[in-house]
Write an enzyme that holds these catalytic residues in place. Structure first.
Site, PDB file in Angstrom:
ATOM      1  N   ASP A 215     153.251 -45.050 -21.092  1.00 26.13           N
ATOM      2  CA  ASP A 215     152.045 -45.157 -21.909  1.00 26.13           C
ATOM      3  C   ASP A 215     152.405 -45.166 -23.397  1.00 26.13           C
ATOM      4  O   ASP A 215     153.218 -44.355 -23.851  1.00 26.13           O
ATOM      5  CB  ASP A 215     151.146 -43.952 -21.597  1.00 26.13           C
ATOM      6  CG  ASP A 215     149.763 -44.084 -22.182  1.00 26.13           C
ATOM      7  OD1 ASP A 215     149.063 -45.041 -21.821  1.00 26.13           O
ATOM      8  OD2 ASP A 215     149.373 -43.233 -23.000  1.00 26.13           O
ATOM      9  N   GLU A 277     154.306 -49.953 -21.969  1.00 22.53           N
ATOM     10  CA  GLU A 277     153.056 -50.431 -22.576  1.00 22.53           C
ATOM     11  C   GLU A 277     153.317 -50.517 -24.071  1.00 22.53           C
ATOM     12  O   GLU A 277     153.376 -49.502 -24.767  1.00 22.53           O
ATOM     13  CB  GLU A 277     151.894 -49.471 -22.303  1.00 22.53           C
ATOM     14  CG  GLU A 277     150.576 -50.067 -22.796  1.00 22.53           C
ATOM     15  CD  GLU A 277     149.544 -49.070 -23.288  1.00 22.53           C
ATOM     16  OE1 GLU A 277     148.375 -49.452 -23.412  1.00 22.53           O
ATOM     17  OE2 GLU A 277     149.909 -47.917 -23.589  1.00 22.53           O
TER      18      GLU A 277
HETATM   19  C1  GLC Z   1     147.103 -46.334 -23.136  1.00 22.43           C
HETATM   20  C2  GLC Z   1     146.296 -46.294 -21.862  1.00 22.43           C
HETATM   21  C3  GLC Z   1     144.877 -45.989 -22.223  1.00 22.43           C
HETATM   22  C4  GLC Z   1     144.817 -44.638 -22.903  1.00 22.43           C
HETATM   23  C5  GLC Z   1     145.757 -44.590 -24.089  1.00 22.43           C
HETATM   24  C6  GLC Z   1     145.984 -43.186 -24.564  1.00 22.43           C
HETATM   25  O1  GLC Z   1     146.718 -47.364 -23.971  1.00 22.43           O
HETATM   26  O2  GLC Z   1     146.444 -47.485 -21.160  1.00 22.43           O
HETATM   27  O3  GLC Z   1     144.028 -46.017 -21.115  1.00 22.43           O
HETATM   28  O4  GLC Z   1     143.518 -44.382 -23.332  1.00 22.43           O
HETATM   29  O5  GLC Z   1     147.023 -45.098 -23.774  1.00 22.43           O
HETATM   30  O6  GLC Z   1     146.792 -42.481 -23.658  1.00 22.43           O
END
Ligand code: GLC
Length: 559
Positions: A215, A277
């Site tokens: 994440d 991500e």
């Molecule tokens: C990422 C996740 C999202 C979350 C954010 C904070 O972007 O995909 O759903 O709100 O991180 O953890």
């Protein structure tokens, strides 16, 4: 239960895997509390095996106050009771492996929950304590310290800082939280933080987990002086001079963390893999994370955010392939996830009018929508993404052509973005509505009948998109995905590798892959002829006199 031998032997699985994303709150509810759970996922493993995916990625399933739907983790090595128990989780991993499906978890290293033992200790210990040093606490600006320490903004709206009340009852220091107030950012310069996350990786790898989705991987390291952003845009534009860095996204220091993580993954006999991500815009900044000693893969958000227009798609595919080739990493092809507007609804909008920016529903609200067109394009996009070199992601429900739910009443919305912006933004709930499995029933098969209402309301026509409806229709999106995945597993040209572009006109995206495979996608108004001798393997919609109609993709075998 181990993976079947032939699958276990595929050490490069992550170079070509089709990964199915499970948002556990919304996938399947086994115990009738209106929230999906691990045993619900277990009950759908035969379905996932019949779909033909290689792996599942499960959004956070750890104990959490759920201020951000589980991305506020209070204990990284346990299971949230709403989702089940550690025994349920272990059974899921064993059963998935038995079915030939690998399991990827979601790790959240940028922030913890404010209920995490470390943060509670930090609040109790007070300013200047070693406990506070695991987070990013600072004095405020202004004469009484009552202004945030810098100009950083939360992703969910408002300043990225929250002020605490100290033990003496007075307003005290501020802590950084780039997301919700209940998600304090940790200090990655602290050795405890590094050791704790390394241990968490090992904890789950030791339990047979095959990989992690990371994440906010580009956010962990912050500028040493917490400099103001002072209007610097992010993603940084293509012509940004070397040396200009955003103070909290994509800081160069982040790479060292992932080198350490890669070494941990590589210390296992079984092939473990990471997927980052990473929202950074410029392709070469993304693939810097994919150098051979860093992460294995990253989500290709440039593809996800690309409008359904032939020129921009060819460009984004080319820049993706070039950048990934430069580091020897496989690309991924991603159409949706739990944060963005579902592709059927995104592609339903006039594509020329789409501004760049974060592709959540908010972004598309003012634009007219033709869902039949959007669903047709989403089918074609699915065939395109499954034909491109590398791996692919499917977000639960994409295989049914599920649209975004656009009219959830404000009071039913749960995304912290809604509160963070004082209701100015509607947030991401529209892509998180519980999945319909049956045409009827109280919750279209999401929960057992007679259960509590689903945690987000489902539209009354939700059953028309259900798995049951799709099973009865040989032309459904589900049938298309199944055929595509079955073909993909036996066509040697598909998965990892390269492509050769074919010039089939300005409105086409057409390419071949060796040996003997071609993908033709028509984004124009006129039918697109197929090359002589091409034998159609699969088409996202019916062909017209052997030509590819508008918004249709075709897989062909070439002589
Ligand atoms: C990422 C996740 C999202 C979350 C954010 C904070 O972007 O995909 O759903 O709100 O991180 O953890």
């Amino acid at each position: 239960m181990p993976l079947p031998a032939a699958i276990a032997a595929d050490r490069d699985w992550w170079r070509h895997a089709v990964v199915y994303q499970i948002y556990p709150r919304s996938f399947a509810d086994s115990n009738g509390d209106g929230v999906g759970d691990i045993n619900g996922i277990r009950s759908r493993l035969p379905y996932l095996a019949s779909l033909g995916v290689d792996a599942i990625w499960i959004n956070p399933w750890y104990p959490s106050p759920m201020e951000d739907a589980g991305y506020d983790v209070s204990d990284y090595r346990a299971i949230e009771p709403v989702f089940g128990t550690m025994a349920d989780a272990e059974a899921l991993v064993a059963e998935a492996h038995d079915a030939g499906i690998r399991v990827i978890l979601d790790i959240v290293p940028n922030h913890t929950s404010d209920q995490h033992r470390w943060f509670r200790a930090a609040l109790a210990a007070g300013p200047g304590s070693p406990e506070r040093d695991r987070y990013i606490f600072r004095e405020g600006r202004g004469p009484h310290g009552d202004e945030p320490p810098n100009d950083w903004r939360s992703e969910f709206g408002g300043p990225a800082w929250t002020r605490v009340t100290e033990a003496d009852g007075r307003p005290g220091q501020w802590y950084l939280r780039l997301f919700a107030p209940g998600q304090p950012d940790v200090n990655w310069n602290h050795p405890d933080v590094r050791a704790e996350f390394a241990e968490t990786l090992r904890f789950w790898f030791d339990r047979g987990i095959d990989g992690f989705r990371i994440d906010v991987a580009h956010g962990l390291v912050k500028d040493a002086d917490l400099r103001d952003i002072a209007g610097l845009p992010f993603p940084l534009p293509d012509d940004t001079p070397d040396g200009v860095e955003h103070p909290h996204w994509d800081q160069p220091g982040v790479h060292e963390i992932f080198r350490e993580w890669r070494a941990i993954a590589d210390s296992y006999a079984e092939p473990k893999a990471f997927c980052g991500e990473i929202w950074v815009g410029r392709a070469h900044r993304l693939t810097a994370y994919l150098r051979p000693d860093e992460l294995h893969t990253a989500f290709n958000f440039n593809f996800l955010t690309c409008p359904w227009l032939a020129g921009p798609l060819r460009e984004v595919i080319t820049s993706t392939l070039d950048a990934h080739a430069s580091v020897g990493a496989p690309p991924t092809w991603v159409l949706g996830n739990h944060d963005v507007c579902r592709p059927a609804s995104r592609y339903a909008r006039p594509q020329e009018q789409i501004d760049p920016g974060f592709p959540n529903l908010q972004h598309y609200l003012g634009l007219p929508s033709d869902l039949a067109v959007g669903r047709r394009r989403a089918r074609a996009a699915a065939l395109l993404s499954l034909a491109l070199p590398g791996g692919a992601y499917i977000y639960e429900g994409e295989e049914f052509g599920l649209p975004e739910v656009e009219d959830i009443p404000m009071e039913a919305r749960q995304d912290p973005t809604v509160a963070g912006t004082g209701g100015a933004e509607i947030g991401r709930d529209g892509c998180r509505v519980p999945v319909p499995w049956t045409t009827g029933g109280d919750s279209f098969g999401f929960s057992p009948d007679g259960a509590a209402a689903p945690w987000l309301p489902q539209p009354s026509d939700w059953g028309t998109y259900s798995a049951q409806a799709a099973e009865a229709d040989p032309d459904s999106s589900l049938a298309l995905y199944r055929r595509a995945l079955a073909l993909r597993s036996r066509i040697p040209a598909l998965g990892d590798g390269t492509l050769a572009w074919v010039d089939a006109g300005p409105d086409a995206v057409a390419f071949t892959r060796d040996p003997g495979f071609g993908c033709w996608v028509n984004l124009g108004a006129e039918p697109l002829p197929l090359p002589a001798g091409a034998r159609v393997l699969l088409a996202s919609d019916d062909l017209a006199d052997g030509a590819v109609p508008t918004d249709t993709a075709v897989w062909v075998e070439l002589a």
